[in-house]
Design a protein around this motif. Structure first.
Motif, PDB file in Angstrom:
ATOM      1  N   ILE A  97      52.259  27.698  31.821  1.00 53.07           N
ATOM      2  CA  ILE A  97      53.336  28.684  31.667  1.00 53.07           C
ATOM      3  C   ILE A  97      52.925  29.609  30.530  1.00 53.07           C
ATOM      4  CG2 ILE A  97      55.769  29.039  31.116  1.00 53.07           C
ATOM      5  CD1 ILE A  97      56.268  26.206  32.291  1.00 53.07           C
ATOM      6  N   LEU A  98      52.899  30.895  30.822  1.00 60.33           N
ATOM      7  CA  LEU A  98      52.461  31.890  29.854  1.00 60.33           C
ATOM      8  C   LEU A  98      53.666  32.598  29.244  1.00 60.33           C
ATOM      9  CD1 LEU A  98      49.627  33.396  32.071  1.00 60.33           C
ATOM     10  CD2 LEU A  98      49.455  31.536  30.409  1.00 60.33           C
ATOM     11  N   ARG A  99      53.419  33.291  28.151  1.00 55.32           N
ATOM     12  CA  ARG A  99      54.481  34.099  27.552  1.00 55.32           C
ATOM     13  C   ARG A  99      54.853  35.233  28.488  1.00 55.32           C
ATOM     14  NH1 ARG A  99      52.367  35.785  21.869  1.00 55.32           N
ATOM     15  NH2 ARG A  99      50.448  35.604  23.005  1.00 55.32           N
ATOM     16  N   ASP A 100      56.116  35.641  28.431  1.00 53.17           N
ATOM     17  CA  ASP A 100      56.568  36.771  29.230  1.00 53.17           C
ATOM     18  C   ASP A 100      55.796  38.022  28.834  1.00 53.17           C
ATOM     19  OD1 ASP A 100      58.430  35.105  30.356  1.00 53.17           O
ATOM     20  OD2 ASP A 100      60.172  36.053  29.434  1.00 53.17           O
ATOM     21  N   ASP A 101      55.551  38.866  29.807  1.00 41.24           N
ATOM     22  CA  ASP A 101      54.974  40.181  29.565  1.00 41.24           C
ATOM     23  C   ASP A 101      56.154  41.134  29.411  1.00 41.24           C
ATOM     24  OD1 ASP A 101      53.753  42.640  29.581  1.00 41.24           O
ATOM     25  OD2 ASP A 101      52.757  42.369  31.511  1.00 41.24           O
ATOM     26  N   ASN A 102      56.353  41.665  28.228  1.00 33.59           N
ATOM     27  CA  ASN A 102      57.494  42.537  27.954  1.00 33.59           C
ATOM     28  C   ASN A 102      57.109  44.005  27.839  1.00 33.59           C
ATOM     29  OD1 ASN A 102      59.513  40.483  27.882  1.00 33.59           O
ATOM     30  ND2 ASN A 102      58.677  39.842  25.906  1.00 33.59           N
ATOM     31  N   ASP A 103      55.878  44.344  28.188  1.00 36.07           N
ATOM     32  CA  ASP A 103      55.449  45.747  28.191  1.00 36.07           C
ATOM     33  C   ASP A 103      55.868  46.367  29.516  1.00 36.07           C
ATOM     34  OD1 ASP A 103      54.272  45.514  25.699  1.00 36.07           O
ATOM     35  OD2 ASP A 103      52.309  44.981  26.526  1.00 36.07           O
ATOM     36  N   GLY A 104      56.671  47.414  29.460  1.00 35.87           N
ATOM     37  CA  GLY A 104      57.172  48.032  30.696  1.00 35.87           C
ATOM     38  C   GLY A 104      58.170  47.107  31.358  1.00 35.87           C
ATOM     39  N   SER A 105      58.049  46.928  32.673  1.00 37.39           N
ATOM     40  CA  SER A 105      58.905  45.969  33.373  1.00 37.39           C
ATOM     41  C   SER A 105      58.565  44.569  32.875  1.00 37.39           C
ATOM     42  CB  SER A 105      58.657  46.038  34.882  1.00 37.39           C
ATOM     43  OG  SER A 105      58.989  47.284  35.390  1.00 37.39           O
ATOM     44  N   ARG A 106      59.605  43.786  32.603  1.00 38.21           N
ATOM     45  CA  ARG A 106      59.389  42.435  32.070  1.00 38.21           C
ATOM     46  C   ARG A 106      59.014  41.476  33.202  1.00 38.21           C
ATOM     47  NH1 ARG A 106      64.020  40.127  29.755  1.00 38.21           N
ATOM     48  NH2 ARG A 106      65.091  41.104  31.490  1.00 38.21           N
ATOM     49  N   HIS A 107      58.020  40.620  32.947  1.00 37.84           N
ATOM     50  CA  HIS A 107      57.562  39.662  33.946  1.00 37.84           C
ATOM     51  C   HIS A 107      57.473  38.265  33.352  1.00 37.84           C
ATOM     52  CE1 HIS A 107      56.298  43.364  35.946  1.00 37.84           C
ATOM     53  NE2 HIS A 107      56.253  42.655  37.068  1.00 37.84           N
ATOM     54  N   GLN A 108      58.018  37.291  34.074  1.00 42.38           N
ATOM     55  CA  GLN A 108      57.804  35.888  33.771  1.00 42.38           C
ATOM     56  C   GLN A 108      56.442  35.543  34.384  1.00 42.38           C
ATOM     57  OE1 GLN A 108      60.588  33.254  35.708  1.00 42.38           O
ATOM     58  NE2 GLN A 108      60.116  31.550  34.340  1.00 42.38           N
ATOM     59  N   LYS A 109      55.561  34.906  33.607  1.00 49.15           N
ATOM     60  CA  LYS A 109      54.205  34.668  34.089  1.00 49.15           C
ATOM     61  C   LYS A 109      53.848  33.192  33.985  1.00 49.15           C
ATOM     62  CE  LYS A 109      51.166  37.823  32.863  1.00 49.15           C
ATOM     63  NZ  LYS A 109      50.369  38.748  32.039  1.00 49.15           N
ATOM     64  N   PHE A 110      53.224  32.706  35.043  1.00 43.94           N
ATOM     65  CA  PHE A 110      52.719  31.336  35.050  1.00 43.94           C
ATOM     66  C   PHE A 110      51.557  31.249  36.035  1.00 43.94           C
ATOM     67  CE2 PHE A 110      56.554  31.728  37.587  1.00 43.94           C
ATOM     68  CZ  PHE A 110      56.199  31.228  38.835  1.00 43.94           C
ATOM     69  N   ILE A 111      50.756  30.217  35.853  1.00 40.56           N
ATOM     70  CA  ILE A 111      49.586  30.008  36.705  1.00 40.56           C
ATOM     71  C   ILE A 111      49.857  28.836  37.633  1.00 40.56           C
ATOM     72  CG2 ILE A 111      47.126  29.395  36.741  1.00 40.56           C
ATOM     73  CD1 ILE A 111      46.913  30.805  33.998  1.00 40.56           C
ATOM     74  N   LEU A 112      49.572  29.047  38.921  1.00 41.40           N
ATOM     75  CA  LEU A 112      49.710  27.991  39.919  1.00 41.40           C
ATOM     76  C   LEU A 112      48.339  27.511  40.362  1.00 41.40           C
ATOM     77  CD1 LEU A 112      52.480  29.382  42.324  1.00 41.40           C
ATOM     78  CD2 LEU A 112      52.739  27.729  40.456  1.00 41.40           C
ATOM     79  N   ALA A 113      48.185  26.201  40.461  1.00 40.08           N
ATOM     80  CA  ALA A 113      47.010  25.605  41.082  1.00 40.08           C
ATOM     81  C   ALA A 113      47.355  25.391  42.550  1.00 40.08           C
ATOM     82  CB  ALA A 113      46.670  24.278  40.411  1.00 40.08           C
ATOM     83  N   LEU A 114      46.502  25.891  43.427  1.00 37.90           N
ATOM     84  CA  LEU A 114      46.732  25.782  44.865  1.00 37.90           C
ATOM     85  C   LEU A 114      45.892  24.655  45.449  1.00 37.90           C
ATOM     86  CD1 LEU A 114      46.587  29.593  45.749  1.00 37.90           C
ATOM     87  CD2 LEU A 114      48.576  28.228  45.043  1.00 37.90           C
ATOM     88  N   GLU A 115      46.335  24.127  46.579  1.00 38.14           N
ATOM     89  CA  GLU A 115      45.601  23.037  47.232  1.00 38.14           C
ATOM     90  C   GLU A 115      44.227  23.461  47.728  1.00 38.14           C
ATOM     91  OE1 GLU A 115      47.834  21.091  50.283  1.00 38.14           O
ATOM     92  OE2 GLU A 115      49.451  20.554  48.922  1.00 38.14           O
ATOM     93  N   ASN A 116      43.971  24.753  47.853  1.00 33.12           N
ATOM     94  CA  ASN A 116      42.663  25.232  48.317  1.00 33.12           C
ATOM     95  C   ASN A 116      41.654  25.335  47.168  1.00 33.12           C
ATOM     96  OD1 ASN A 116      43.412  27.566  46.970  1.00 33.12           O
ATOM     97  ND2 ASN A 116      43.633  28.806  48.817  1.00 33.12           N
ATOM     98  N   GLY A 117      42.051  24.916  45.956  1.00 35.39           N
ATOM     99  CA  GLY A 117      41.153  24.920  44.807  1.00 35.39           C
ATOM    100  C   GLY A 117      41.249  26.161  43.939  1.00 35.39           C
ATOM    101  N   LEU A 118      41.921  27.196  44.416  1.00 38.37           N
ATOM    102  CA  LEU A 118      42.077  28.423  43.634  1.00 38.37           C
ATOM    103  C   LEU A 118      43.278  28.322  42.702  1.00 38.37           C
ATOM    104  CD1 LEU A 118      41.463  31.119  46.398  1.00 38.37           C
ATOM    105  CD2 LEU A 118      39.928  30.512  44.517  1.00 38.37           C
ATOM    106  N   THR A 119      43.289  29.164  41.691  1.00 39.56           N
ATOM    107  CA  THR A 119      44.479  29.337  40.863  1.00 39.56           C
ATOM    108  C   THR A 119      44.909  30.791  40.985  1.00 39.56           C
ATOM    109  OG1 THR A 119      43.146  29.825  38.898  1.00 39.56           O
ATOM    110  CG2 THR A 119      43.875  27.543  39.191  1.00 39.56           C
TER     111      THR A 119
END
Length: 182
Positions: A99-121
């Motif tokens: 879970i990353l810090r929110d991006d508050n520059d311009g439009s605010r975004h909640q940011k997080f990284i997902l690990a997928l079953e195909n091996g990618l993030t």
């Protein structure tokens, strides 16, 4: 020489017109990775996936269909990553890796990284000016998503996980702990 210059200018104008009207110049590449059509109505908060089999009614069958959708979405993301494609509508599921810090520059975004079953993030950039923040999100949680995939060499970004207030883009969503955020 002037004809080559005019042709080059004409090609650039054609690309700009295609981009303005949303014409996919990579359509042949994208045809093999198409998602089923998803319809939305103003009365419901969840998307309705068109199914050609109206007899599918039980929760068990719906769960199997959702799992099939998720697996298909993972394949679409894998192919999009390999081909370095962007602007690809995808639906799948992943586990929160960070879970990353929110991006508050311009439009605010909640940011997080997902690990997928195909091996990618993938990085999820969820616009919290247009949609509610995903509540009680923790590392290890499962998130289902429907949004637009953008290629990056780290795996990709999923955005447009919200409704489009201008009705020009397909609405997206996130699902966490039985709640839909859009």
């Amino acid at each position: 020489m002037a004809n080559k210059t005019q042709l080059g200018i004409g090609a650039v104008i054609a690309v700009f017109i295609a981009a303005y009207f949303g014409i996919d110049l990579n359509q042949q590449k994208n045809e093999s990775v198409q998602q089923p059509k998803v319809e939305y109505s103003d009365q419901q908060s969840n998307p309705t996936i068109q199914n050609s089999n109206p007899s599918v009614a039980s929760n068990d069958q719906n769960d199997r269909y959702a799992n099939s959708q998720s697996q298909h979405g993972l394949e679409v993301i894998r192919q999009s990553y390999q081909r370095k494609l962007s602007n690809v509508q995808v639906q799948s599921v992943g586990r929160v890796k960070a879970i990353l810090r929110d991006d508050n520059d311009g439009s605010r975004h909640q940011k997080f990284i997902l690990a997928l079953e195909n091996g990618l993030t993938v990085l999820v950039a969820h616009n919290i000016d247009l949609a509610p923040r995903v509540a009680n999100l923790h590392k290890g949680d499962t998130i289902e998503f429907f949004g637009e995939y953008e290629y990056s060499n780290q795996g990709g970004v999923i955005h447009w996980t919200h409704r489009d207030p201008n009705h020009r883009h397909e609405n997206g969503w996130l699902k966490h702990d039985g709640q839909t955020y859009q």
